[in-house]
Write an enzyme that holds these catalytic residues in place. Structure first.
Site, PDB file in Angstrom:
ATOM      1  N   LYS A 146       0.859   4.121  -2.992  1.00  0.00           N
ATOM      2  CA  LYS A 146       0.506   5.513  -2.724  1.00  0.00           C
ATOM      3  C   LYS A 146       1.707   6.438  -2.923  1.00  0.00           C
ATOM      4  O   LYS A 146       1.539   7.590  -3.361  1.00  0.00           O
ATOM      5  CB  LYS A 146      -0.042   5.642  -1.300  1.00  0.00           C
ATOM      6  CG  LYS A 146      -1.358   4.904  -1.087  1.00  0.00           C
ATOM      7  CD  LYS A 146      -2.469   5.429  -1.989  1.00  0.00           C
ATOM      8  CE  LYS A 146      -3.823   4.833  -1.643  1.00  0.00           C
ATOM      9  NZ  LYS A 146      -4.921   5.394  -2.448  1.00  0.00           N
ATOM     10  N   TYR A 161       0.831  -1.204   0.000  1.00  0.00           N
ATOM     11  CA  TYR A 161       0.000   0.000   0.000  1.00  0.00           C
ATOM     12  C   TYR A 161       0.868   1.258   0.000  1.00  0.00           C
ATOM     13  O   TYR A 161       0.592   2.221  -0.725  1.00  0.00           O
ATOM     14  CB  TYR A 161      -0.919  -0.030   1.220  1.00  0.00           C
ATOM     15  CG  TYR A 161      -2.036   0.984   1.220  1.00  0.00           C
ATOM     16  CD1 TYR A 161      -3.132   0.835   0.366  1.00  0.00           C
ATOM     17  CD2 TYR A 161      -2.021   2.063   2.091  1.00  0.00           C
ATOM     18  CE1 TYR A 161      -4.172   1.752   0.384  1.00  0.00           C
ATOM     19  CE2 TYR A 161      -3.055   2.986   2.113  1.00  0.00           C
ATOM     20  CZ  TYR A 161      -4.126   2.828   1.254  1.00  0.00           C
ATOM     21  OH  TYR A 161      -5.156   3.744   1.279  1.00  0.00           O
TER      22      TYR A 161
END
Length: 242
Positions: free
Chosen positions: A157, A153
């Site tokens: 991002k 993640y």
């Protein structure tokens, strides 16, 4: 007519942003992947509040499906275009890297990162042609600070933040702005499995944020008042990481 498109717009932060943009007078296209009931409820709530919402179900990480869905929408709206794009769709598959499976890595990168690429590339031409547009990418504290158990993640991002800064420079002369919002802990379905009491102690404000607080910032970035703001990553995290 100018439209807004919010990916992952049926729940959580995406839903709040769709409602905020609709309240500003923009007709909103709500993208979602599978939760028909939640998407319909969001559209009905926007309609009840006096706004206009359309549903567009497709998987943003699938190139062929994304192209077809957007082409079909444009076919139904020959005089309209998307002037505000919010790339919000994302998923979590938390795990320590040593135990992380290939699909946990690949799926988490595909949705926010490939989704950003496929949709933004497809819609950017009309923004440039009309000499104006707003692209808002929903990043994360995880992409700035990095969080253990979220290597996938955090990578997705962080890459989205880099893409935001690069694209902003490519399209600025055509009055298209590109910015990212990096929320910290926000009270949504995606964070429902976290230990809120424990994490609240880490946040100087002592609480999780609300989707509405993120949506208010997105609304400002989508407005004419934010015309000189581009290439920025704005954190909204209660002081957790600055």
């Amino acid at each position: 007519m100018k439209y807004a498109l919010v990916t992952g717009g049926s729940r959580g932060i995406g839903k709040a942003i769709a409602q905020e943009l609709a309240s500003m007078g923009l007709p909103v296209v709500i993208n979602y992947r599978r939760d028909d009931a939640a998407a319909l409820q969001t559209a009905e709530e926007i309609g009840a509040a006096g706004g206009h919402a359309e549903l567009l179900r497709f998987d943003v990480s699938d190139a062929a499906v994304t192209e077809q869905a957007l082409a079909d929408w444009e076919g139904r709206h020959p005089e309209d275009y998307v002037s505000v794009l919010v790339n919000n769709a994302g998923i979590r598959r938390d795990n320590l890297l040593i135990f992380m499976q290939n699909e946990e890595w690949e799926e988490v990168l595909r949705t926010p990162l490939n989704g950003f690429f496929l949709i933004t590339r497809r819609l950017l031409k009309n923004m440039l042609t009309h000499r104006g547009g707003r692209i808002i990418n929903i990043a994360s504290l995880s992409g700035i600070k990095g969080l253990p158990g979220q290597t996938n993640y955090s990578a997705a991002k962080a890459a989205l933040i880099g893409a935001t800064k690069a694209l902003a420079q490519e399209v600025a002369k055509r009055k298209v702005t590109v910015n990212a919002i990096a929320p910290g802990f926000i009270d949504t379905d995606m964070t429902a499995d976290l230990d809120k009491a424990e994490l609240n102690r880490l946040v100087p404000m002592g609480r999780f944020g609300t989707p509405g607080e993120v949506a208010a910032l997105a609304g400002f970035l989508a407005s004419e008042r934010a015309g000189y703001i581009t290439g920025q990553v704005i954190q909204i995290n209660g002081g957790l990481y600055t």
